[in-house]
Design a protein around this motif. Structure first.
Motif, PDB file in Angstrom:
ATOM      1  N   ASP A  58       0.848  -1.193   0.000  1.00 27.48           N
ATOM      2  CA  ASP A  58       0.000   0.000   0.000  1.00 27.48           C
ATOM      3  C   ASP A  58       0.884   1.243   0.000  1.00 27.48           C
ATOM      4  O   ASP A  58       2.030   1.210   0.474  1.00 27.48           O
ATOM      5  CB  ASP A  58      -0.908   0.029   1.229  1.00 27.48           C
ATOM      6  CG  ASP A  58      -2.093  -0.928   1.126  1.00 27.48           C
ATOM      7  OD1 ASP A  58      -2.367  -1.420   0.010  1.00 27.48           O
ATOM      8  OD2 ASP A  58      -2.749  -1.189   2.160  1.00 27.48           O
ATOM      9  N   LEU A  59       0.345   2.339  -0.510  1.00 25.93           N
ATOM     10  CA  LEU A  59       1.102   3.574  -0.612  1.00 25.93           C
ATOM     11  C   LEU A  59       0.342   4.719   0.053  1.00 25.93           C
ATOM     12  O   LEU A  59      -0.809   4.998  -0.298  1.00 25.93           O
ATOM     13  CB  LEU A  59       1.354   3.923  -2.086  1.00 25.93           C
ATOM     14  CG  LEU A  59       1.994   5.287  -2.382  1.00 25.93           C
ATOM     15  CD1 LEU A  59       3.419   5.350  -1.842  1.00 25.93           C
ATOM     16  CD2 LEU A  59       1.971   5.565  -3.883  1.00 25.93           C
ATOM     17  N   LEU A  60       0.990   5.389   1.004  1.00 28.69           N
ATOM     18  CA  LEU A  60       0.452   6.613   1.594  1.00 28.69           C
ATOM     19  C   LEU A  60       1.071   7.800   0.861  1.00 28.69           C
ATOM     20  O   LEU A  60       2.295   7.932   0.803  1.00 28.69           O
ATOM     21  CB  LEU A  60       0.804   6.700   3.079  1.00 28.69           C
ATOM     22  CG  LEU A  60       0.100   5.732   4.032  1.00 28.69           C
ATOM     23  CD1 LEU A  60       0.723   5.823   5.426  1.00 28.69           C
ATOM     24  CD2 LEU A  60      -1.394   6.028   4.111  1.00 28.69           C
ATOM     25  N   VAL A  61       0.220   8.654   0.289  1.00 30.00           N
ATOM     26  CA  VAL A  61       0.697   9.859  -0.395  1.00 30.00           C
ATOM     27  C   VAL A  61       0.388  11.043   0.509  1.00 30.00           C
ATOM     28  O   VAL A  61      -0.771  11.279   0.875  1.00 30.00           O
ATOM     29  CB  VAL A  61       0.027  10.043  -1.768  1.00 30.00           C
ATOM     30  CG1 VAL A  61       0.630  11.250  -2.487  1.00 30.00           C
ATOM     31  CG2 VAL A  61       0.187   8.783  -2.617  1.00 30.00           C
ATOM     32  N   MET A  62       1.432  11.807   0.860  1.00 31.96           N
ATOM     33  CA  MET A  62       1.316  12.881   1.850  1.00 31.96           C
ATOM     34  C   MET A  62       1.605  14.234   1.204  1.00 31.96           C
ATOM     35  O   MET A  62       2.381  14.331   0.253  1.00 31.96           O
ATOM     36  CB  MET A  62       2.298  12.630   2.994  1.00 31.96           C
ATOM     37  CG  MET A  62       2.107  11.298   3.697  1.00 31.96           C
ATOM     38  SD  MET A  62       3.446  10.972   4.877  1.00 31.96           S
ATOM     39  CE  MET A  62       2.809   9.514   5.724  1.00 31.96           C
ATOM     40  N   ARG A 246      -2.795  -0.444  -2.868  1.00 30.41           N
ATOM     41  CA  ARG A 246      -3.798   0.622  -2.735  1.00 30.41           C
ATOM     42  C   ARG A 246      -3.098   1.968  -2.561  1.00 30.41           C
ATOM     43  O   ARG A 246      -2.151   2.085  -1.783  1.00 30.41           O
ATOM     44  CB  ARG A 246      -4.712   0.341  -1.536  1.00 30.41           C
ATOM     45  CG  ARG A 246      -5.553  -0.916  -1.698  1.00 30.41           C
ATOM     46  CD  ARG A 246      -6.389  -1.201  -0.455  1.00 30.41           C
ATOM     47  NE  ARG A 246      -5.561  -1.471   0.724  1.00 30.41           N
ATOM     48  CZ  ARG A 246      -6.045  -1.833   1.912  1.00 30.41           C
ATOM     49  NH1 ARG A 246      -7.352  -1.976   2.078  1.00 30.41           N
ATOM     50  NH2 ARG A 246      -5.230  -2.056   2.922  1.00 30.41           N
ATOM     51  N   VAL A 247      -3.590   2.950  -3.284  1.00 30.65           N
ATOM     52  CA  VAL A 247      -3.094   4.318  -3.147  1.00 30.65           C
ATOM     53  C   VAL A 247      -3.997   5.039  -2.155  1.00 30.65           C
ATOM     54  O   VAL A 247      -5.200   5.199  -2.405  1.00 30.65           O
ATOM     55  CB  VAL A 247      -3.083   5.044  -4.505  1.00 30.65           C
ATOM     56  CG1 VAL A 247      -2.655   6.510  -4.327  1.00 30.65           C
ATOM     57  CG2 VAL A 247      -2.154   4.339  -5.487  1.00 30.65           C
ATOM     58  N   ILE A 248      -3.418   5.460  -1.042  1.00 29.90           N
ATOM     59  CA  ILE A 248      -4.194   6.069   0.039  1.00 29.90           C
ATOM     60  C   ILE A 248      -3.735   7.508   0.215  1.00 29.90           C
ATOM     61  O   ILE A 248      -2.561   7.778   0.508  1.00 29.90           O
ATOM     62  CB  ILE A 248      -4.024   5.280   1.348  1.00 29.90           C
ATOM     63  CG1 ILE A 248      -4.507   3.832   1.143  1.00 29.90           C
ATOM     64  CG2 ILE A 248      -4.790   5.947   2.494  1.00 29.90           C
ATOM     65  CD1 ILE A 248      -3.899   2.844   2.093  1.00 29.90           C
ATOM     66  N   ALA A 249      -4.637   8.433   0.003  1.00 34.08           N
ATOM     67  CA  ALA A 249      -4.333   9.857   0.131  1.00 34.08           C
ATOM     68  C   ALA A 249      -4.407  10.277   1.590  1.00 34.08           C
ATOM     69  O   ALA A 249      -5.383   9.962   2.284  1.00 34.08           O
ATOM     70  CB  ALA A 249      -5.304  10.680  -0.701  1.00 34.08           C
ATOM     71  N   THR A 253      -6.516  17.333   0.159  1.00 33.08           N
ATOM     72  CA  THR A 253      -5.636  18.048  -0.772  1.00 33.08           C
ATOM     73  C   THR A 253      -4.895  17.081  -1.683  1.00 33.08           C
ATOM     74  O   THR A 253      -4.690  17.364  -2.868  1.00 33.08           O
ATOM     75  CB  THR A 253      -4.616  18.917  -0.007  1.00 33.08           C
ATOM     76  OG1 THR A 253      -3.830  18.089   0.862  1.00 33.08           O
ATOM     77  CG2 THR A 253      -5.299  20.007   0.791  1.00 33.08           C
ATOM     78  N   VAL A 254      -4.497  15.935  -1.145  1.00 30.87           N
ATOM     79  CA  VAL A 254      -3.777  14.933  -1.942  1.00 30.87           C
ATOM     80  C   VAL A 254      -4.706  14.301  -2.975  1.00 30.87           C
ATOM     81  O   VAL A 254      -4.311  14.064  -4.123  1.00 30.87           O
ATOM     82  CB  VAL A 254      -3.160  13.857  -1.025  1.00 30.87           C
ATOM     83  CG1 VAL A 254      -2.541  12.726  -1.848  1.00 30.87           C
ATOM     84  CG2 VAL A 254      -2.104  14.481  -0.115  1.00 30.87           C
ATOM     85  N   VAL A 255      -5.950  14.054  -2.585  1.00 27.86           N
ATOM     86  CA  VAL A 255      -6.927  13.529  -3.545  1.00 27.86           C
ATOM     87  C   VAL A 255      -7.078  14.503  -4.712  1.00 27.86           C
ATOM     88  O   VAL A 255      -7.034  14.109  -5.887  1.00 27.86           O
ATOM     89  CB  VAL A 255      -8.307  13.305  -2.884  1.00 27.86           C
ATOM     90  CG1 VAL A 255      -9.307  12.764  -3.905  1.00 27.86           C
ATOM     91  CG2 VAL A 255      -8.199  12.360  -1.698  1.00 27.86           C
ATOM     92  N   GLY A 290      -8.128   4.970  -1.191  1.00 28.21           N
ATOM     93  CA  GLY A 290      -8.519   5.217   0.188  1.00 28.21           C
ATOM     94  C   GLY A 290      -8.121   6.607   0.617  1.00 28.21           C
ATOM     95  O   GLY A 290      -7.309   7.285  -0.025  1.00 28.21           O
ATOM     96  N   LEU A 291      -8.706   7.042   1.730  1.00 21.82           N
ATOM     97  CA  LEU A 291      -8.479   8.402   2.216  1.00 21.82           C
ATOM     98  C   LEU A 291      -8.330   8.396   3.732  1.00 21.82           C
ATOM     99  O   LEU A 291      -9.157   7.825   4.446  1.00 21.82           O
ATOM    100  CB  LEU A 291      -9.659   9.295   1.820  1.00 21.82           C
ATOM    101  CG  LEU A 291      -9.690  10.714   2.404  1.00 21.82           C
ATOM    102  CD1 LEU A 291      -8.495  11.535   1.934  1.00 21.82           C
ATOM    103  CD2 LEU A 291     -10.997  11.414   2.028  1.00 21.82           C
ATOM    104  N   LEU A 292      -7.268   9.042   4.199  1.00 20.40           N
ATOM    105  CA  LEU A 292      -7.081   9.303   5.616  1.00 20.40           C
ATOM    106  C   LEU A 292      -7.316  10.790   5.833  1.00 20.40           C
ATOM    107  O   LEU A 292      -6.675  11.629   5.196  1.00 20.40           O
ATOM    108  CB  LEU A 292      -5.672   8.925   6.051  1.00 20.40           C
ATOM    109  CG  LEU A 292      -5.332   9.139   7.523  1.00 20.40           C
ATOM    110  CD1 LEU A 292      -6.145   8.200   8.417  1.00 20.40           C
ATOM    111  CD2 LEU A 292      -3.842   8.935   7.774  1.00 20.40           C
TER     112      LEU A 292
END
Length: 344
Positions: A58-62, A246-249, A253-255, A290-292
């Motif tokens: 999985d990838l968290l994009v910050m 999974r790409v998780i924003a 703002t990242v979305v 996904g979204l955090l």
């Protein structure tokens, strides 16, 4: 969302007015509500347990945009005025909100260090105006950082230093408000996630004002924001999608940035530009799985964006559940993870 959300009101005791560090905990010691995108099922836990809901690959994009002290005090004649910067347009021009002053073209505002700002037109939407500062570059930013203050809305009754409004990984100055979805991360937690095989990468989107006051929120289509996505980040995002991760924003703002930078197949390319993309119910997400995020007011466009991830009924039901469990709202509050979890 507004009509459906009239029953959804945030009690004042759930407005987080104090950072966790000032409540005797570390910044990552907040709560986490996890929503299943498919079923609407909720799980209640702690943010420090984030790794248990993610998988290797999985990838968290910050968003590593750094918050600037965007509230300036000045004079208009004999009157005190407050300027809330919203978006930089050029070396000397900003869109801004001017409070307590006369917002007429030609009016001059006197600031610190001999710097002035002249109203030269309307901003991207009312009530914003366009300001031309008498200085630019290093001189202007030195004044902003020396005399400016972070934006503090009415639910925060204490003056906190600028560092309180930064994520631990913030590096590129430009946001007038903190990209708050990442605030709960500590380096300890980020390193723990990496050891579990969760990837991380960064982009920048310089966030503008999210609220104009007097129950007036920005119109997303008239609220452009500058973003930058590097070649390295696009490679990681595209590879993750190709490999089935999974790409998780981390944050809305990242979305907005990732979806703005993708083609119809979800392939992301390096970009450095403005976006006025408005994501709401029915928007076909092409990149982000996904979204955090934190918990949002019913009137905010950030909440509208969540309905692109999860059915409105599920979202409102979950938010009522969060109210019942006394989750804390806003930038110093608790966290919400929306993910496809079925059959895991």
């Amino acid at each position: 969302m507004n009509a459906d959300a009239k029953e959804f009101q945030i009690p004042s005791n759930l407005n987080a007015s104090t950072p966790p560090e000032k409540r005797g905990a570390s910044r990552d010691r907040v709560r986490l509500m996890v929503m299943d995108r498919t079923t609407g099922k909720t799980i209640h836990g702690q943010f420090t347990d984030l790794a248990s809901y993610l998988k290797p690959g999985d990838l968290l994009v910050m968003n590593n945009s750094r918050t600037i002290p965007s509230v300036l005090r000045g004079k208009q004649g004999t009157c005190n005025v407050e300027i809330r910067l919203s978006r930089q347009l050029s070396d000397r021009q900003w869109d801004a909100l001017v409070l307590n002053g006369l917002c007429k073209i030609g009016e001059m505002l006197i600031l610190e260090n001999g710097i002035t700002a002249t109203i030269i037109g309307n901003g991207s939407e009312r009530p914003l105006v366009r300001l031309l500062f008498s200085k630019g570059g290093v001189e202007l930013f030195n004044m902003i950082f020396q005399f400016g203050e972070p934006i503090r809305y009415e639910y925060i009754d204490t003056t906190w230093p600028l560092e309180t409004y930064q994520t631990v990984y913030a590096t590129i100055p430009g946001s007038v408000e903190m990209a708050s979805a990442g605030r709960a991360f500590s380096w300890r937690l980020i390193n723990h996630l990496k050891k579990k095989g969760v990837q991380t990468t960064f982009l920048q989107l310089h966030a503008g004002l999210s609220y104009y006051g007097d129950d007036h929120w920005p119109t997303p289509s008239k609220h452009p924001e500058q973003f930058h996505i590097s070649e390295q980040t696009t490679e990681i995002v595209n590879r993750t999608r190709k490999d089935g991760g999974r790409v998780i924003a981390v944050g809305t703002t990242v979305v907005r940035a990732l979806e703005s930078a993708s083609d119809h197949k979800g392939q992301v390319t390096p970009q450095d530009r403005l976006t006025d993309l408005y994501i709401k119910e029915g928007y076909p997400l092409k990149v982000v799985d996904g979204l955090l995020t934190g918990f949002h007011e019913p009137e905010a466009s950030h909440l509208h964006l969540l309905t692109a991830f999860i059915k409105k009924d599920y979202l409102l039901k979950s938010y009522h559940e969060a109210l019942g469990h006394e989750y804390l709202w806003h930038e110093f509050g608790d966290m919400n993870l929306i993910l496809p979890m079925e059959n895991e």
